[in-house]
Write a protein that holds these residues in place. Structure first.
Motif, PDB file in Angstrom:
ATOM      1  N   GLY A  21     -70.771  -3.122   9.992  1.00  0.00           N
ATOM      2  CA  GLY A  21     -72.031  -2.413   9.814  1.00  0.00           C
ATOM      3  C   GLY A  21     -71.791  -0.916   9.813  1.00  0.00           C
ATOM      4  N   ASN A  22     -72.868  -0.155   9.801  1.00  0.00           N
ATOM      5  CA  ASN A  22     -72.765   1.296   9.736  1.00  0.00           C
ATOM      6  C   ASN A  22     -73.028   1.989  11.061  1.00  0.00           C
ATOM      7  OD1 ASN A  22     -72.153   1.538   6.954  1.00  0.00           O
ATOM      8  ND2 ASN A  22     -74.296   1.179   6.441  1.00  0.00           N
ATOM      9  N   PHE A  23     -73.520   1.255  12.065  1.00  0.00           N
ATOM     10  CA  PHE A  23     -73.936   1.917  13.298  1.00  0.00           C
ATOM     11  C   PHE A  23     -72.790   2.712  13.924  1.00  0.00           C
ATOM     12  CE2 PHE A  23     -74.219   2.208  17.871  1.00  0.00           C
ATOM     13  CZ  PHE A  23     -75.459   2.793  18.041  1.00  0.00           C
ATOM     14  N   GLY A  24     -71.637   2.066  14.159  1.00  0.00           N
ATOM     15  CA  GLY A  24     -70.531   2.741  14.832  1.00  0.00           C
ATOM     16  C   GLY A  24     -70.051   3.956  14.074  1.00  0.00           C
ATOM     17  N   SER A  25     -69.886   3.825  12.755  1.00  0.00           N
ATOM     18  CA  SER A  25     -69.411   4.949  11.951  1.00  0.00           C
ATOM     19  C   SER A  25     -70.380   6.118  12.036  1.00  0.00           C
ATOM     20  CB  SER A  25     -69.245   4.520  10.488  1.00  0.00           C
ATOM     21  OG  SER A  25     -68.271   3.511  10.367  1.00  0.00           O
ATOM     22  N   ARG A  26     -71.661   5.845  11.901  1.00  0.00           N
ATOM     23  CA  ARG A  26     -72.659   6.908  11.925  1.00  0.00           C
ATOM     24  C   ARG A  26     -72.770   7.546  13.311  1.00  0.00           C
ATOM     25  NH1 ARG A  26     -76.157   7.029   7.562  1.00  0.00           N
ATOM     26  NH2 ARG A  26     -77.957   7.684   8.806  1.00  0.00           N
ATOM     27  N   PHE A  27     -72.738   6.719  14.344  1.00  0.00           N
ATOM     28  CA  PHE A  27     -72.864   7.225  15.712  1.00  0.00           C
ATOM     29  C   PHE A  27     -71.677   8.114  16.073  1.00  0.00           C
ATOM     30  CE2 PHE A  27     -72.386   7.038  20.299  1.00  0.00           C
ATOM     31  CZ  PHE A  27     -73.676   7.220  20.757  1.00  0.00           C
ATOM     32  N   HIS A  28     -70.470   7.593  15.918  1.00  0.00           N
ATOM     33  CA  HIS A  28     -69.282   8.351  16.313  1.00  0.00           C
ATOM     34  C   HIS A  28     -69.096   9.599  15.458  1.00  0.00           C
ATOM     35  CE1 HIS A  28     -67.359   5.710  19.359  1.00  0.00           C
ATOM     36  NE2 HIS A  28     -68.030   4.753  18.733  1.00  0.00           N
ATOM     37  N   ASN A  29     -69.232   9.471  14.151  1.00  0.00           N
ATOM     38  CA  ASN A  29     -69.021  10.629  13.284  1.00  0.00           C
ATOM     39  C   ASN A  29     -70.058  11.720  13.533  1.00  0.00           C
ATOM     40  OD1 ASN A  29     -66.650   9.887  11.840  1.00  0.00           O
ATOM     41  ND2 ASN A  29     -67.847   8.463  10.614  1.00  0.00           N
ATOM     42  N   HIS A  30     -71.283  11.324  13.882  1.00  0.00           N
ATOM     43  CA  HIS A  30     -72.298  12.323  14.219  1.00  0.00           C
ATOM     44  C   HIS A  30     -71.879  13.116  15.455  1.00  0.00           C
ATOM     45  CE1 HIS A  30     -76.136  14.066  15.527  1.00  0.00           C
ATOM     46  NE2 HIS A  30     -76.551  13.890  14.283  1.00  0.00           N
ATOM     47  N   LEU A  31     -71.354  12.410  16.482  1.00  0.00           N
ATOM     48  CA  LEU A  31     -70.898  13.101  17.681  1.00  0.00           C
ATOM     49  C   LEU A  31     -69.677  13.970  17.394  1.00  0.00           C
ATOM     50  CD1 LEU A  31     -71.306  10.461  20.540  1.00  0.00           C
ATOM     51  CD2 LEU A  31     -72.657  12.525  20.154  1.00  0.00           C
ATOM     52  N   TYR A  32     -68.762  13.497  16.570  1.00  0.00           N
ATOM     53  CA  TYR A  32     -67.599  14.327  16.220  1.00  0.00           C
ATOM     54  C   TYR A  32     -68.063  15.634  15.590  1.00  0.00           C
ATOM     55  CZ  TYR A  32     -64.987   9.881  16.610  1.00  0.00           C
ATOM     56  OH  TYR A  32     -64.451   8.689  17.029  1.00  0.00           O
ATOM     57  N   GLU A  33     -69.032  15.535  14.683  1.00  0.00           N
ATOM     58  CA  GLU A  33     -69.566  16.721  14.017  1.00  0.00           C
ATOM     59  C   GLU A  33     -70.260  17.637  15.022  1.00  0.00           C
ATOM     60  OE1 GLU A  33     -70.265  19.349  11.008  1.00  0.00           O
ATOM     61  OE2 GLU A  33     -69.241  17.429  10.706  1.00  0.00           O
ATOM     62  N   ALA A  34     -71.096  17.042  15.882  1.00  0.00           N
ATOM     63  CA  ALA A  34     -71.859  17.843  16.847  1.00  0.00           C
ATOM     64  C   ALA A  34     -70.952  18.573  17.830  1.00  0.00           C
ATOM     65  CB  ALA A  34     -72.832  16.945  17.601  1.00  0.00           C
ATOM     66  N   MET A  35     -69.805  17.970  18.159  1.00  0.00           N
ATOM     67  CA  MET A  35     -68.917  18.547  19.157  1.00  0.00           C
ATOM     68  C   MET A  35     -67.695  19.228  18.546  1.00  0.00           C
ATOM     69  SD  MET A  35     -69.257  15.482  22.013  1.00  0.00           S
ATOM     70  CE  MET A  35     -68.415  16.377  23.320  1.00  0.00           C
ATOM     71  N   GLY A  36     -67.663  19.310  17.206  1.00  0.00           N
ATOM     72  CA  GLY A  36     -66.584  20.024  16.527  1.00  0.00           C
ATOM     73  C   GLY A  36     -65.222  19.395  16.691  1.00  0.00           C
ATOM     74  N   LEU A  37     -65.157  18.060  16.708  1.00  0.00           N
ATOM     75  CA  LEU A  37     -63.900  17.352  16.941  1.00  0.00           C
ATOM     76  C   LEU A  37     -63.251  16.922  15.633  1.00  0.00           C
ATOM     77  CD1 LEU A  37     -65.027  15.062  19.905  1.00  0.00           C
ATOM     78  CD2 LEU A  37     -63.899  17.294  20.011  1.00  0.00           C
ATOM     79  N   ASP A  38     -61.947  17.056  15.567  1.00  0.00           N
ATOM     80  CA  ASP A  38     -61.196  16.661  14.367  1.00  0.00           C
ATOM     81  C   ASP A  38     -60.878  15.169  14.437  1.00  0.00           C
ATOM     82  OD1 ASP A  38     -59.846  16.741  11.986  1.00  0.00           O
ATOM     83  OD2 ASP A  38     -58.093  17.832  12.755  1.00  0.00           O
ATOM     84  N   PHE A  39     -61.937  14.356  14.398  1.00  0.00           N
ATOM     85  CA  PHE A  39     -61.855  12.903  14.447  1.00  0.00           C
ATOM     86  C   PHE A  39     -62.620  12.339  13.259  1.00  0.00           C
ATOM     87  CE2 PHE A  39     -60.421  13.557  18.670  1.00  0.00           C
ATOM     88  CZ  PHE A  39     -60.036  12.353  19.248  1.00  0.00           C
ATOM     89  N   LEU A  40     -62.255  11.134  12.858  1.00  0.00           N
ATOM     90  CA  LEU A  40     -62.957  10.420  11.795  1.00  0.00           C
ATOM     91  C   LEU A  40     -63.012   8.940  12.151  1.00  0.00           C
ATOM     92  CD1 LEU A  40     -64.200  10.574   8.898  1.00  0.00           C
ATOM     93  CD2 LEU A  40     -61.925   9.974   8.043  1.00  0.00           C
ATOM     94  N   TYR A  41     -64.164   8.293  11.911  1.00  0.00           N
ATOM     95  CA  TYR A  41     -64.375   6.891  12.264  1.00  0.00           C
ATOM     96  C   TYR A  41     -64.733   6.102  11.010  1.00  0.00           C
ATOM     97  CZ  TYR A  41     -66.153   3.012  15.197  1.00  0.00           C
ATOM     98  OH  TYR A  41     -66.367   1.803  15.814  1.00  0.00           O
ATOM     99  N   LYS A  42     -64.105   4.936  10.850  1.00  0.00           N
ATOM    100  CA  LYS A  42     -64.331   4.101   9.673  1.00  0.00           C
ATOM    101  C   LYS A  42     -64.363   2.633  10.074  1.00  0.00           C
ATOM    102  CE  LYS A  42     -64.221   2.989   5.157  1.00  0.00           C
ATOM    103  NZ  LYS A  42     -64.422   1.532   5.309  1.00  0.00           N
ATOM    104  N   ALA A  43     -65.311   1.866   9.509  1.00  0.00           N
ATOM    105  CA  ALA A  43     -65.430   0.431   9.789  1.00  0.00           C
ATOM    106  C   ALA A  43     -64.608  -0.389   8.794  1.00  0.00           C
ATOM    107  CB  ALA A  43     -66.889   0.010   9.713  1.00  0.00           C
ATOM    108  N   PHE A  44     -63.989  -1.470   9.284  1.00  0.00           N
ATOM    109  CA  PHE A  44     -63.193  -2.372   8.454  1.00  0.00           C
ATOM    110  C   PHE A  44     -63.478  -3.820   8.839  1.00  0.00           C
ATOM    111  CE2 PHE A  44     -60.669   1.514   8.639  1.00  0.00           C
ATOM    112  CZ  PHE A  44     -60.242   1.682   7.342  1.00  0.00           C
ATOM    113  N   THR A  45     -63.122  -4.732   7.948  1.00  0.00           N
ATOM    114  CA  THR A  45     -62.992  -6.136   8.295  1.00  0.00           C
ATOM    115  C   THR A  45     -61.593  -6.582   7.883  1.00  0.00           C
ATOM    116  OG1 THR A  45     -64.006  -8.336   8.162  1.00  0.00           O
ATOM    117  CG2 THR A  45     -63.857  -7.080   6.101  1.00  0.00           C
ATOM    118  N   THR A  46     -61.211  -7.794   8.247  1.00  0.00           N
ATOM    119  CA  THR A  46     -59.868  -8.263   7.909  1.00  0.00           C
ATOM    120  C   THR A  46     -59.819  -9.782   7.906  1.00  0.00           C
ATOM    121  OG1 THR A  46     -57.512  -8.113   8.504  1.00  0.00           O
ATOM    122  CG2 THR A  46     -59.079  -8.265  10.309  1.00  0.00           C
TER     123      THR A  46
END
Length: 271
Positions: A21-46
């Motif tokens: 889903g999109n919840f985790g990607s949107r939640f984490h990436n929003h916080l990375y942006e808000a806190m100026g962190l050089d992180f990126l979050y992406k959802a996968f299946t396998t």
């Protein structure tokens, strides 16, 4: 401070789920942006869990959220378990420390605060439907929070009995009434084969005091809509998702966002 542009030094976090889903990607990436962190979050299946977890290790991926159906299957692929995961033999978060993979369970940590927030007393008898990895987290948290009178209901009798016995509760095949009803199955999940179904009959909902549905999407499941219409206390899967995601964020980054930042990220993730 804005997040730095994605580059070779960007730290990657991810999730593994049977139904990404999109919840985790949107939640984490929003916080990375808000806190100026050089992180990126992406959802996968396998379809190859062993290779996927090997990739987390080999590529230096800092953190990996784990959802159904991988919460138990990933355990033999890890180097160790934190107490939250070892106690219930279920993992929803993998943290990579220089190639050493440790399993955690932030779902477990989210349950007790939510119950207290909604005024559900530990003495409340409950019926919980489900026997998978998330069910282990929820039922174990109920036990550890002091709930003593509970019943586990599941289609899988063997798994249901194991969970009930491990936590000191009863198992039965069909749901009966209780003041607290907890759905820990995919019934009501958006896009699933039972998306429009109630996980508990309306008559049981009418007799309950509180209803807890761990399904994330939609946040207003058929069960939650029914409970609200009947004036019951409700606890949603979205609330669980936010609390457990905040703990994941802390594990990955070592930082704690403010309440305002959490609220903004949650609102963005829901939009």
């Amino acid at each position: 401070m804005p997040r730095p542009p994605v580059g070779r030094d960007t730290t990657l976090c991810m999730s593994l789920s049977g139904r990404p889903g999109n919840f985790g990607s949107r939640f984490h990436n929003h916080l990375y942006e808000a806190m100026g962190l050089d992180f990126l979050y992406k959802a996968f299946t396998t379809r190859d869990l062993s290779a996927a977890v090997g990739g987390v290790r080999a590529l230096g991926i800092r953190g990996c959220a784990v959802s159904m159906p991988f919460k138990e299957a990933c355990i033999p692929l890890l180097d160790g378990l934190a107490p939250s995961a070892a106690a219930i033999e279920s993992v929803n978060t993998i943290v990579n420390d220089d190639g050493r993979l440790t399993g955690h369970n932030t779902d477990y940590a989210a349950i007790a605060p939510l119950l207290r927030r909604h005024g559900v007393a530990p003495g409340t008898p409950f019926v919980a439907r489900g026997s998978g990895g998330m069910a282990k987290a929820v039922v174990s948290a109920l036990r550890d929070e002091g709930f003593r009178h509970g019943t586990v209901v599941s289609r899988n009798e063997a798994a249901g009995r194991r969970l009930a016995e491990a936590c000191g509760f009863r198992w039965q095949a069909e749901a009966t009434g209780a003041p607290l009803l907890v759905n820990i199955t995919p019934i009501g999940m958006q896009g699933g084969p039972e998306a429009e179904e109630l996980s508990f009959p309306e008559a049981l909902v009418a007799g309950a005091q509180a209803v807890f549905d761990v399904v994330l999407l939609p946040s207003e499941t058929p069960l939650i809509r029914c409970a609200r219409a009947l004036g019951k206390t409700v606890i949603t899967g979205m609330e669980v998702a936010v609390l457990q995601a905040v703990e994941q964020f802390r594990l990955y980054t070592g930082l704690s966002p403010s309440e305002a930042q959490i609220a903004a990220a949650a609102a963005y993730a829901r939009s």
